[in-house]
Design a protein around this motif. Structure first.
Motif, PDB file in Angstrom:
ATOM      1  N   PHE A 118       0.987   6.775 -11.197  1.00 50.97           N
ATOM      2  CA  PHE A 118       2.184   7.340 -11.457  1.00 50.97           C
ATOM      3  C   PHE A 118       1.167   8.826  -9.713  1.00 50.97           C
ATOM      4  CE2 PHE A 118       4.364   7.556 -15.410  1.00 50.97           C
ATOM      5  CZ  PHE A 118       5.630   7.588 -14.620  1.00 50.97           C
ATOM      6  N   ARG A 119      -0.196   7.814  -9.653  1.00 53.13           N
ATOM      7  CA  ARG A 119      -0.989   8.305  -8.957  1.00 53.13           C
ATOM      8  C   ARG A 119      -0.661   8.163  -8.279  1.00 53.13           C
ATOM      9  NH1 ARG A 119      -7.421   8.007 -10.585  1.00 53.13           N
ATOM     10  NH2 ARG A 119      -7.041   9.021  -8.617  1.00 53.13           N
ATOM     11  N   ILE A 120      -0.744   9.182  -6.257  1.00 56.67           N
ATOM     12  CA  ILE A 120      -0.120   9.329  -5.709  1.00 56.67           C
ATOM     13  C   ILE A 120      -1.601   8.595  -4.529  1.00 56.67           C
ATOM     14  CG2 ILE A 120      -0.323  10.511  -3.308  1.00 56.67           C
ATOM     15  CD1 ILE A 120       0.074  13.021  -4.799  1.00 56.67           C
ATOM     16  N   ASP A 121      -2.647   8.561  -5.011  1.00 54.75           N
ATOM     17  CA  ASP A 121      -3.203   7.574  -4.288  1.00 54.75           C
ATOM     18  C   ASP A 121      -3.370   5.807  -4.921  1.00 54.75           C
ATOM     19  OD1 ASP A 121      -4.218   7.589  -6.628  1.00 54.75           O
ATOM     20  OD2 ASP A 121      -6.662   7.814  -5.875  1.00 54.75           O
ATOM     21  N   GLY A 122      -2.993   5.412  -5.786  1.00 51.97           N
ATOM     22  CA  GLY A 122      -2.078   3.929  -6.316  1.00 51.97           C
ATOM     23  C   GLY A 122      -1.296   3.992  -5.548  1.00 51.97           C
ATOM     24  N   ILE A 123      -0.561   4.813  -5.494  1.00 52.63           N
ATOM     25  CA  ILE A 123       0.585   4.748  -5.223  1.00 52.63           C
ATOM     26  C   ILE A 123       1.197   3.876  -3.621  1.00 52.63           C
ATOM     27  CG2 ILE A 123       3.348   5.576  -4.408  1.00 52.63           C
ATOM     28  CD1 ILE A 123       2.648   6.456  -6.976  1.00 52.63           C
ATOM     29  N   LEU A 124      -0.271   5.310  -2.476  1.00 54.41           N
ATOM     30  CA  LEU A 124      -0.032   4.885  -1.518  1.00 54.41           C
ATOM     31  C   LEU A 124      -0.377   3.757  -1.576  1.00 54.41           C
ATOM     32  CD1 LEU A 124      -1.207   8.733   0.073  1.00 54.41           C
ATOM     33  CD2 LEU A 124       0.853   7.871  -0.511  1.00 54.41           C
ATOM     34  N   SER A 125      -1.862   3.139  -1.538  1.00 56.58           N
ATOM     35  CA  SER A 125      -2.564   2.142  -1.950  1.00 56.58           C
ATOM     36  C   SER A 125      -0.941   0.835  -2.311  1.00 56.58           C
ATOM     37  CB  SER A 125      -3.815   1.745  -2.769  1.00 56.58           C
ATOM     38  OG  SER A 125      -4.983   2.495  -2.956  1.00 56.58           O
ATOM     39  N   THR A 126      -0.874   0.921  -2.369  1.00 56.42           N
ATOM     40  CA  THR A 126       0.291  -0.191  -3.546  1.00 56.42           C
ATOM     41  C   THR A 126       1.798  -0.294  -1.830  1.00 56.42           C
ATOM     42  OG1 THR A 126      -0.261   0.327  -5.465  1.00 56.42           O
ATOM     43  CG2 THR A 126       2.043  -1.149  -4.850  1.00 56.42           C
ATOM     44  N   VAL A 127       1.322   0.550  -0.853  1.00 56.73           N
ATOM     45  CA  VAL A 127       2.411   0.491  -0.342  1.00 56.73           C
ATOM     46  C   VAL A 127       1.725   0.233   0.510  1.00 56.73           C
ATOM     47  CG1 VAL A 127       4.089   1.949   1.160  1.00 56.73           C
ATOM     48  CG2 VAL A 127       3.823   2.227  -0.682  1.00 56.73           C
ATOM     49  N   ALA A 128       0.063   0.822   1.076  1.00 54.64           N
ATOM     50  CA  ALA A 128      -0.192  -0.382   2.213  1.00 54.64           C
ATOM     51  C   ALA A 128      -0.570  -1.443   2.412  1.00 54.64           C
ATOM     52  CB  ALA A 128      -1.629   0.027   2.274  1.00 54.64           C
ATOM     53  N   SER A 129      -0.440  -2.490   0.964  1.00 51.08           N
ATOM     54  CA  SER A 129      -0.728  -3.612   1.044  1.00 51.08           C
ATOM     55  C   SER A 129       0.863  -4.240   0.958  1.00 51.08           C
ATOM     56  CB  SER A 129      -1.767  -3.732  -0.225  1.00 51.08           C
ATOM     57  OG  SER A 129      -0.625  -3.614  -1.788  1.00 51.08           O
ATOM     58  N   GLY A 130       1.359  -3.545   0.647  1.00 52.49           N
ATOM     59  CA  GLY A 130       3.053  -4.384   0.591  1.00 52.49           C
ATOM     60  C   GLY A 130       3.399  -4.645  -0.349  1.00 52.49           C
ATOM     61  N   GLY A 131       2.996  -3.590  -1.826  1.00 50.68           N
ATOM     62  CA  GLY A 131       3.120  -4.456  -3.070  1.00 50.68           C
ATOM     63  C   GLY A 131       5.203  -3.624  -4.045  1.00 50.68           C
ATOM     64  N   LEU A 132       5.038  -2.863  -2.615  1.00 48.96           N
ATOM     65  CA  LEU A 132       6.145  -2.203  -3.642  1.00 48.96           C
ATOM     66  C   LEU A 132       8.060  -3.251  -3.313  1.00 48.96           C
ATOM     67  CD1 LEU A 132       6.726   0.606  -4.327  1.00 48.96           C
ATOM     68  CD2 LEU A 132       7.672   1.413  -1.929  1.00 48.96           C
ATOM     69  N   ASP A 133       8.083  -3.487  -4.298  1.00 44.81           N
ATOM     70  CA  ASP A 133       9.122  -4.069  -4.283  1.00 44.81           C
ATOM     71  C   ASP A 133      10.456  -3.609  -4.100  1.00 44.81           C
ATOM     72  OD1 ASP A 133       7.360  -6.355  -5.421  1.00 44.81           O
ATOM     73  OD2 ASP A 133       7.488  -5.956  -7.851  1.00 44.81           O
ATOM     74  N   HIS A 134      10.616  -2.570  -4.340  1.00 44.31           N
ATOM     75  CA  HIS A 134      11.946  -2.193  -4.317  1.00 44.31           C
ATOM     76  C   HIS A 134      12.395  -0.799  -3.326  1.00 44.31           C
ATOM     77  CE1 HIS A 134      11.998  -3.961  -7.913  1.00 44.31           C
ATOM     78  NE2 HIS A 134      13.429  -4.762  -7.714  1.00 44.31           N
ATOM     79  N   PRO A 135      11.258  -1.473  -2.213  1.00 44.91           N
ATOM     80  CA  PRO A 135      11.263   0.343  -1.526  1.00 44.91           C
ATOM     81  C   PRO A 135      12.597   0.969  -0.623  1.00 44.91           C
ATOM     82  CG  PRO A 135      11.143  -1.245  -0.165  1.00 44.91           C
ATOM     83  CD  PRO A 135      11.330  -1.937  -1.293  1.00 44.91           C
ATOM     84  N   THR A 136      14.056  -0.032  -0.740  1.00 46.83           N
ATOM     85  CA  THR A 136      15.345   0.889  -0.227  1.00 46.83           C
ATOM     86  C   THR A 136      15.522   2.269  -1.245  1.00 46.83           C
ATOM     87  OG1 THR A 136      15.194  -0.484   1.096  1.00 46.83           O
ATOM     88  CG2 THR A 136      17.543   0.469   0.468  1.00 46.83           C
ATOM     89  N   LEU A 137      15.951   1.189  -2.688  1.00 49.17           N
ATOM     90  CA  LEU A 137      16.154   1.954  -4.136  1.00 49.17           C
ATOM     91  C   LEU A 137      15.327   3.316  -4.204  1.00 49.17           C
ATOM     92  CD1 LEU A 137      18.305   1.419  -6.174  1.00 49.17           C
ATOM     93  CD2 LEU A 137      16.544   0.034  -7.544  1.00 49.17           C
ATOM     94  N   VAL A 138      13.780   2.882  -4.435  1.00 49.78           N
ATOM     95  CA  VAL A 138      13.503   4.195  -4.952  1.00 49.78           C
ATOM     96  C   VAL A 138      13.928   5.303  -3.716  1.00 49.78           C
ATOM     97  CG1 VAL A 138      10.844   4.863  -5.283  1.00 49.78           C
ATOM     98  CG2 VAL A 138      11.433   2.652  -5.695  1.00 49.78           C
TER      99      VAL A 138
END
Length: 659
Positions: free
Chosen positions: A194-214
């Motif tokens: 849930f941490r914002i820095d961790g989420i931004l790191s995941t997005v930067a590395s392309g690790g977000l599996d369902h970007p449109t739904l989210v």
């Protein structure tokens, strides 16, 4: 004292002020005002210190695990970048101004203690949202603001308007919060935190599996909280609350929270081109529709409410084209002049004895009687209309420049169609904004007719705050050049093309509105009697005019909005009848389903229950009839029963023997 400690104190101080105000409000009323003003003012000072120490270039982070969850942990942490530092300063300054203003505006209100405590809690919740480094903790502040808005909008709970408005605000925003909560869970599941820095790191590395739904789930919550189409209908009705509350909601809390949330997590939304397109269309409809509605309103506060919706549309449009710097720049600029507009409107309502522009247009002498409100509101309306060199010009130009760059394909990853959508809607809204801003000014301060009753000199606590807010409304745009480090290092300067187009359309909108007003005013017959007799409590400044059901006069023949909109005036004045549409599409089916459930419960379920109860009652009646209390009767029955059993036993035995 470390920067982290200072940052922790920023939301804590208003919270402690709220708790203390509620605790001692009745027992020691003399402490209510200091407990309302001083903690909030101290939080504003600390927020400035945090922003200076943060410097714009660094990110302040600190966290500790709040509780083990068995899966995704929840942490209590800070995440302060340049945007968070500036927005916290904004919240602290505007909240301090509102608290100081309220000491004069609501000086005789019997519920001032609870009001001031709720404003402090509202402020603390928004500061928690701004500084929080964990989305679950951010959600706590997000929901506390919803509760506070319910109570503050319903402050005048004696009136049906206030009760219905507070309930509507709560339900509509909760409607968006349900998918918002699922979006947070989906985002944390993909990112593993849930941490914002961790989420931004995941997005930067392309690790977000369902970007449109989210992104779409989160946008539903943002649309509700920041009053974007189609969940914007609660905000105009929320004007039933005290005017200082309107200033706080519209400028620094609640509606600003949704825009700030998207700005903070913009990479999450930018990962989906579909979500950015949806955001652009939503922003465009919001901008244009709210500007048309503002041009048709008669209530001065409803004009400002629809104005807020449109300016939030500009911010959402900037985010839709991928420029969070422009969005936050306009958020800060808008906060200054919109807080000033509402607080000045409170002074105007107090002086005029009404919040009807039609009544004000038939009343003379307001500009001379309240010069502080007159001049400061003029500054704020010029900023709203984006006339240079006022603050709104620079921040609105930043939005248009961002849209232009995206439309021309200069910003990768964002659909060019989103840029064109925001750019065209933004330019059209600039024209309409200048028109309704000038219409408000003309009808409020250039009325013809007898003077309204004199309600006395306004407290210095009210007038001084107006001049404080007039400074950033005038100069923040020029001063923003020194804040590049807090805006991701971007220079938010206008370009010639958008400056000429935007300013030219604004001037054209104002010129046409003025010409129409002059023509209509020349034909209109001046009023020879006051529009109405104000309620004596309004004259004494004891309670707001809109809380008293003061009668509104007939329509004004010199209203330029009616002439400019033509046949569109009726629908625009009624918010394009979206409430009626929602009533038919959602409210009536729900009420119908509730009626069906009530019928089934009463006629089917209750029938079976009553039948079971009746059967048991009948059997009990039969048993009770058999209980005579006569011993001979009992012995006779026992003997007869024994004989019957014996005969039955013999018959069964013979039957088995024969078999």
């Amino acid at each position: 004292m470390t920067t982290t400690t200072l940052a922790v104190l920023v939301p804590v101080l208003p919270f402690l002020g709220a708790a203390a105000g509620l605790a001692v409000g009745r027992a020691a009323p003399g402490f209510v005002r200091p407990l309302a003003v001083l903690p909030t003012l101290a939080a504003a000072v600390l927020a400035v210190l945090v922003a200076v120490r943060q410097g714009g270039n660094t990110v302040i982070e600190a966290s500790t695990q709040l509780t083990p969850t068995g899966s995704v942990p929840i942490t209590l942490g800070l995440h302060i970048d340049g945007f968070a530092a500036l927005v916290a300063v904004l919240v602290g300054v505007v909240a301090s101004c509102v608290q100081i203003y309220s000491t004069g505006y609501l000086r005789e209100d019997p519920r001032y203690a609870s009001y001031a405590a709720l404003v402090s809690l509202f402020t603390a919740a928004m500061l928690l949202v701004v500084y929080s480094g964990d989305l679950m903790v951010l959600l706590v502040g997000w929901e506390i603001m919803g509760i506070c808005s319910y109570f503050l909008v319903g402050h005048y709970w004696e009136t049906p308007e206030a009760r219905s408005a507070s309930l509507k605000a709560f339900l509509v925003t909760k409607l968006g919060d349900v998918p918002f909560l699922f979006g947070l869970f989906a985002l944390a599941t993909d990112a593993g935190t849930f941490r914002i820095d961790g989420i931004l790191s995941t997005v930067a590395s392309g690790g977000l599996d369902h970007p449109t739904l989210v992104a779409l789930l989160l946008l539903a919550g943002v649309a509700g909280k920041s009053a974007q189409f189609p969940l914007h209908t609660w905000l105009p009705d929320a004007m039933a609350g005290p005017t200082p509350v309107s200033a706080l909601i519209h400028a620094a809390t609640m509606v600003a929270a949704g825009i700030y949330f998207v700005a903070r997590l913009l990479p999450v939304f930018a990962a989906s081109a579909a979500a950015m397109t949806v955001l652009a269309v939503m922003a465009a409809i919001t901008m244009v529709g709210s500007a048309l509605a503002a041009l048709a309103q008669d209530d001065i506060k409803r004009v400002l409410a629809y104005s807020t919706i449109g300016q939030l549309g500009y911010m959402a449009g900037a985010l839709a084209v991928g420029d969070r710097g422009a969005a936050v720049f306009h958020l800060l600029s808008h906060a200054a002049f919109k807080a000033l507009l509402f607080l000045a409107a409170g002074a105007v309502i107090h002086a005029a004895g009404t919040n009807s522009l039609t009544a004000m247009s038939r009343t003379g002498g307001l500009a001379k009687r309240i010069p502080d409100a007159y001049w400061t509101m003029t500054v704020a309306l010029l900023a709203l209309a984006a006339i240079p060199p006022f603050a709104g010009f620079f921040s609105k130009e930043a939005v248009l420049v961002a849209a232009e760059h995206t439309a021309l394909g200069e910003r990768t990853g964002i659909p060019a169609g989103a840029g064109w959508t925001v750019l065209v809607a933004g330019l059209l809204t600039a024209l309409l904004t200048a028109a309704y801003a000038l219409r408000l000014w003309l009808r409020a301060f250039r009325g013809r007719g007898p003077q309204a009753p004199d309600h006395g000199r306004q407290p210095i606590a009210m007038t001084s705050v107006l001049w404080v807010l007039a400074i950033p409304s005038l100069g923040f745009g020029l001063g923003a050049a020194y804040l590049d480090d807090w805006f991701d290092g971007e220079a938010l300067t206008p370009t010639l093309t958008t400056a000429v187009l935007g300013t030219g359309l604004a001037v054209a909108g104002g010129a046409v509105t003025y010409a129409v007003w002059r023509t209509l005013a020349a034909r209109a017959v001046p009023a020879v009697t006051p529009p109405h007799v104000a309620h004596p409590d309004a004259e004494a400044g004891l309670v707001e005019a809109e809380a008293l059901h003061l009668p509104h006069p007939a329509e004004d023949p010199a209203d330029p909005g009616r002439a400019l909109l033509g046949p569109l005036h009726g629908p625009a004045a009624d918010g394009f009848r979206l409430d009626a549409l929602y009533a038919k599409a959602f409210v009536r089916p729900v009420l119908g389903a509730a009626s069906l459930v009530r019928f089934l419960d009463r006629e089917v379920v209750d029938t079976y229950v009553r039948g079971a109860a009746g059967t048991a009652k009948g059997l009990g009646w039969l048993v009770r009839r058999a209980q005579t209390g006569n011993v001979q009767t009992y012995l006779s029955a026992l003997l007869a029963g024994s004989v019957v059993l014996a005969i039955a036993a013999v018959a069964l035995a013979n039957a088995f023997a024969g078999a």
